[in-house]
Write an enzyme that holds these catalytic residues in place. Sequence first.
Site, PDB file in Angstrom:
ATOM      1  N   GLU A 126     -78.964  39.789 -70.627  1.00  0.00           N
ATOM      2  CA  GLU A 126     -77.759  38.832 -70.445  1.00  0.00           C
ATOM      3  C   GLU A 126     -76.425  39.962 -70.600  1.00  0.00           C
ATOM      4  OE1 GLU A 126     -76.236  35.998 -69.175  1.00  0.00           O
ATOM      5  OE2 GLU A 126     -74.392  36.850 -69.807  1.00  0.00           O
ATOM      6  N   GLN A 127     -75.534  39.704 -69.574  1.00  0.00           N
ATOM      7  CA  GLN A 127     -74.446  40.773 -69.534  1.00  0.00           C
ATOM      8  C   GLN A 127     -73.473  40.334 -70.646  1.00  0.00           C
ATOM      9  OE1 GLN A 127     -72.107  40.511 -66.165  1.00  0.00           O
ATOM     10  NE2 GLN A 127     -71.683  38.266 -66.256  1.00  0.00           N
ATOM     11  N   ARG A 140     -71.621  21.563 -70.813  1.00  0.00           N
ATOM     12  CA  ARG A 140     -72.588  22.721 -70.550  1.00  0.00           C
ATOM     13  C   ARG A 140     -72.841  23.553 -71.981  1.00  0.00           C
ATOM     14  NH1 ARG A 140     -72.215  24.071 -64.623  1.00  0.00           N
ATOM     15  NH2 ARG A 140     -72.958  26.033 -65.290  1.00  0.00           N
ATOM     16  N   TYR A 156     -66.639  11.913 -65.551  1.00  0.00           N
ATOM     17  CA  TYR A 156     -67.690  11.234 -65.918  1.00  0.00           C
ATOM     18  C   TYR A 156     -67.777  11.829 -67.555  1.00  0.00           C
ATOM     19  CZ  TYR A 156     -69.832  15.796 -64.490  1.00  0.00           C
ATOM     20  OH  TYR A 156     -69.916  17.150 -64.400  1.00  0.00           O
ATOM     21  N   ASP A 204     -78.195  30.304 -58.358  1.00  0.00           N
ATOM     22  CA  ASP A 204     -77.090  30.738 -57.725  1.00  0.00           C
ATOM     23  C   ASP A 204     -77.384  32.084 -56.856  1.00  0.00           C
ATOM     24  OD1 ASP A 204     -75.687  28.365 -58.101  1.00  0.00           O
ATOM     25  OD2 ASP A 204     -73.889  29.375 -59.160  1.00  0.00           O
TER      26      ASP A 204
HETATM   27  C1  LIG Z   1     -67.074  23.004 -61.111  1.00  0.00           C
HETATM   28  C2  LIG Z   1     -68.317  22.997 -60.687  1.00  0.00           C
HETATM   29  C3  LIG Z   1     -69.213  21.841 -61.010  1.00  0.00           C
HETATM   30  C4  LIG Z   1     -70.551  21.736 -60.942  1.00  0.00           C
HETATM   31  N1  LIG Z   1     -71.260  20.695 -61.246  1.00  0.00           N
HETATM   32  C5  LIG Z   1     -72.587  20.712 -61.033  1.00  0.00           C
HETATM   33  C6  LIG Z   1     -73.307  19.479 -61.541  1.00  0.00           C
HETATM   34  O1  LIG Z   1     -72.770  18.389 -61.884  1.00  0.00           O
HETATM   35  N2  LIG Z   1     -74.777  19.502 -61.189  1.00  0.00           N
HETATM   36  C7  LIG Z   1     -75.318  20.510 -60.911  1.00  0.00           C
HETATM   37  O2  LIG Z   1     -76.616  20.690 -61.117  1.00  0.00           O
HETATM   38  N3  LIG Z   1     -74.748  21.731 -60.785  1.00  0.00           N
HETATM   39  C8  LIG Z   1     -73.418  21.823 -60.799  1.00  0.00           C
HETATM   40  N4  LIG Z   1     -72.787  22.828 -60.531  1.00  0.00           N
HETATM   41  C9  LIG Z   1     -73.263  24.181 -60.115  1.00  0.00           C
HETATM   42  C10 LIG Z   1     -73.812  24.889 -61.416  1.00  0.00           C
HETATM   43  O3  LIG Z   1     -73.193  25.069 -62.230  1.00  0.00           O
HETATM   44  C11 LIG Z   1     -74.572  26.334 -60.840  1.00  0.00           C
HETATM   45  O4  LIG Z   1     -75.291  26.040 -59.495  1.00  0.00           O
HETATM   46  C12 LIG Z   1     -75.453  26.780 -61.912  1.00  0.00           C
HETATM   47  O5  LIG Z   1     -74.948  27.028 -63.062  1.00  0.00           O
HETATM   48  C13 LIG Z   1     -76.477  28.016 -61.515  1.00  0.00           C
HETATM   49  O6  LIG Z   1     -77.374  28.343 -62.475  1.00  0.00           O
HETATM   50  P1  LIG Z   1     -77.747  29.830 -62.546  1.00  0.00           P
HETATM   51  O7  LIG Z   1     -78.525  30.174 -63.835  1.00  0.00           O
HETATM   52  O8  LIG Z   1     -78.248  30.353 -61.252  1.00  0.00           O
HETATM   53  O9  LIG Z   1     -76.485  30.855 -62.691  1.00  0.00           O
HETATM   54  P2  LIG Z   1     -75.322  31.017 -63.888  1.00  0.00           P
HETATM   55  O10 LIG Z   1     -75.117  29.819 -64.336  1.00  0.00           O
HETATM   56  O11 LIG Z   1     -73.990  31.558 -63.212  1.00  0.00           O
HETATM   57  O12 LIG Z   1     -75.926  32.326 -64.657  1.00  0.00           O
HETATM   58  C14 LIG Z   1     -76.030  33.448 -64.460  1.00  0.00           C
HETATM   59  C15 LIG Z   1     -76.042  34.272 -65.694  1.00  0.00           C
HETATM   60  O13 LIG Z   1     -76.310  35.616 -65.427  1.00  0.00           O
HETATM   61  C16 LIG Z   1     -75.324  36.439 -66.308  1.00  0.00           C
HETATM   62  N5  LIG Z   1     -75.087  37.721 -65.166  1.00  0.00           N
HETATM   63  C17 LIG Z   1     -74.318  37.673 -64.362  1.00  0.00           C
HETATM   64  N6  LIG Z   1     -74.421  38.957 -63.739  1.00  0.00           N
HETATM   65  C18 LIG Z   1     -75.353  39.904 -64.611  1.00  0.00           C
HETATM   66  C19 LIG Z   1     -75.639  41.278 -64.821  1.00  0.00           C
HETATM   67  N7  LIG Z   1     -75.257  41.950 -63.876  1.00  0.00           N
HETATM   68  N8  LIG Z   1     -76.534  41.506 -65.782  1.00  0.00           N
HETATM   69  C20 LIG Z   1     -76.885  40.564 -66.571  1.00  0.00           C
HETATM   70  N9  LIG Z   1     -76.539  39.155 -66.501  1.00  0.00           N
HETATM   71  C21 LIG Z   1     -75.502  38.936 -65.699  1.00  0.00           C
HETATM   72  C22 LIG Z   1     -73.970  35.517 -66.541  1.00  0.00           C
HETATM   73  O14 LIG Z   1     -73.463  36.084 -67.406  1.00  0.00           O
HETATM   74  C23 LIG Z   1     -74.873  34.118 -66.486  1.00  0.00           C
HETATM   75  O15 LIG Z   1     -74.901  34.056 -67.742  1.00  0.00           O
HETATM   76  C24 LIG Z   1     -71.257  22.956 -60.559  1.00  0.00           C
HETATM   77  C25 LIG Z   1     -70.661  24.226 -60.493  1.00  0.00           C
HETATM   78  C26 LIG Z   1     -69.498  24.136 -60.624  1.00  0.00           C
HETATM   79  C27 LIG Z   1     -68.311  25.458 -60.506  1.00  0.00           C
END
Ligand SMILES: Cc1cc2nc3c(=O)[nH]c(=O)nc-3n(C[C@H](O)[C@H](O)[C@H](O)COP(=O)(O)OP(=O)(O)OC[C@H]3O[C@@H](n4cnc5c(N)ncnc54)[C@H](O)[C@@H]3O)c2cc1C
Length: 412
Positions: free
Chosen positions: A32-33, A106, A215, A293
Amino acid sequence: MKQKILIAGAGLGGLTAALALLRDGHDVTVFEQAAQLGEVGAGLQLSANATRVLALLGIDDAVRQIASVPAGKQVRLWRTGQSWKLFDLGQQSVAEYGHPYFTLYRPDFHRVLVEAVRALKSDAIVLGARCAGFEAGDSGVKLDLEDGRSFGGDLLIGADGVHSRVRQGLFGADAPSFSGCLAWRGVIPAERLPERLREPVGTNWIGPGGHVIHYPLRRNELVNFVGVVERSDWTVESWTAAGTTEECLGDFAGWNEDVQALIRAIDTPYKWALMVREPLQQWSRGPVTLLGDACHPTLPFLAQGAAMAIEDGAMLARCLRETADPRQALGRYQDARVERTTRIVQGSAANTKRFHNPALASAEGALAYVEREWNEARVRERYHWLFDYRVDQVELPPVREALRSDHAERAS
Ligand SMILES: Cc1cc2nc3c(=O)[nH]c(=O)nc-3n(C[C@H](O)[C@H](O)[C@H](O)COP(=O)(O)OP(=O)(O)OC[C@H]3O[C@@H](n4cnc5c(N)ncnc54)[C@H](O)[C@@H]3O)c2cc1C
């Protein structure tokens, strides 16, 4: 066969994958960065398709302790505040889908995931570890960090979010386009709000050119606010860019007093430009894959981004469990996920027009529009397939030859 698995990113998706894989006996390390663990202070909705995964991973009770369980969802009209029931949640979600609908702060949820991962492997998460690139070959994969350190493993999972370095390594830079929408976000202590805005229901305000979602969170102590407006003068894709109350109020001028009251109760509203990306159709190559994502970022208009990342983690572990060759398992995982995740990304984009429709401007137009778009049959058509997904039961696609990783070698 137990694998040595490297995961880039300790977000909600990376940690869910880590937990599922550790429970299956794999040796997992998450890079994790960030120098400290945490999550952005915002809310999150998790429908039954995602809370099912929490139960499969044995953390549903821990999450329930920090969640709110809304009784249902309603739609309200931007100016008049007229409301319609969207659907029941609470017991209804459990009765129909076997699992609850949670709304969460979160950072609380992230903490539960971190503790569950560390309980299985205390040093599983390496902090201050920013991934720069990787080298993939026949014998495994080497992950390179920006500080010069390298780590070897059998498989690499890019769970490093929307700006994923692992995805860049596989496919080059992406080309996001601006959606034309800006999202305002804020978390409000519930005690600041009048009783009617503290009800344990999810509310979706719809209006011409914008919508507002709110909510309850954390056993109803907090209220999450997200307000989306069509505005083209802000294109910074950031979770941490602060705006002002005045600017936010300006974007919702003319909206119902309840919306204004919510905005006034936010300490610092954050603004975030919503970007659109074409969902990838392939994201596993050789010993490398992506989740969350990193491979299918979405507009948040179906509240399924984190849910997809959570499902991905569980499906990835299942495919490794049920496929003899680990590289073929990564391809199988991708094939199992691509149709559903693409449909969600496209469905979320389609909701922009639905939530912001010009027909909502007048009271009469709005009535006809809501009756057409939010009648029971239409709502069920849009949401049932999302909530009814059972990651442990859906049929897996056939095993294919794994895609070679040649072109991804020495990617950085
Ligand atoms: C306003 C908003 C509302 C939302 N509401 C909902 C909801 O109600 N329900 C729902 O299901 N989803 C919701 N989402 C979407 C959801 O938040 C994301 O889809 C989800 O967080 C994706 O998870 P992830 O683990 O793929 O990525 P992230 O949560 O972005 O995690 C990525 C991680 O990787 C780390 N990282 C990045 N680059 C590097 C690197 N080079 N080296 C090491 N670590 C790195 C980051 O620091 C982070 O910890 C919402 C999003 C937003 C913006």
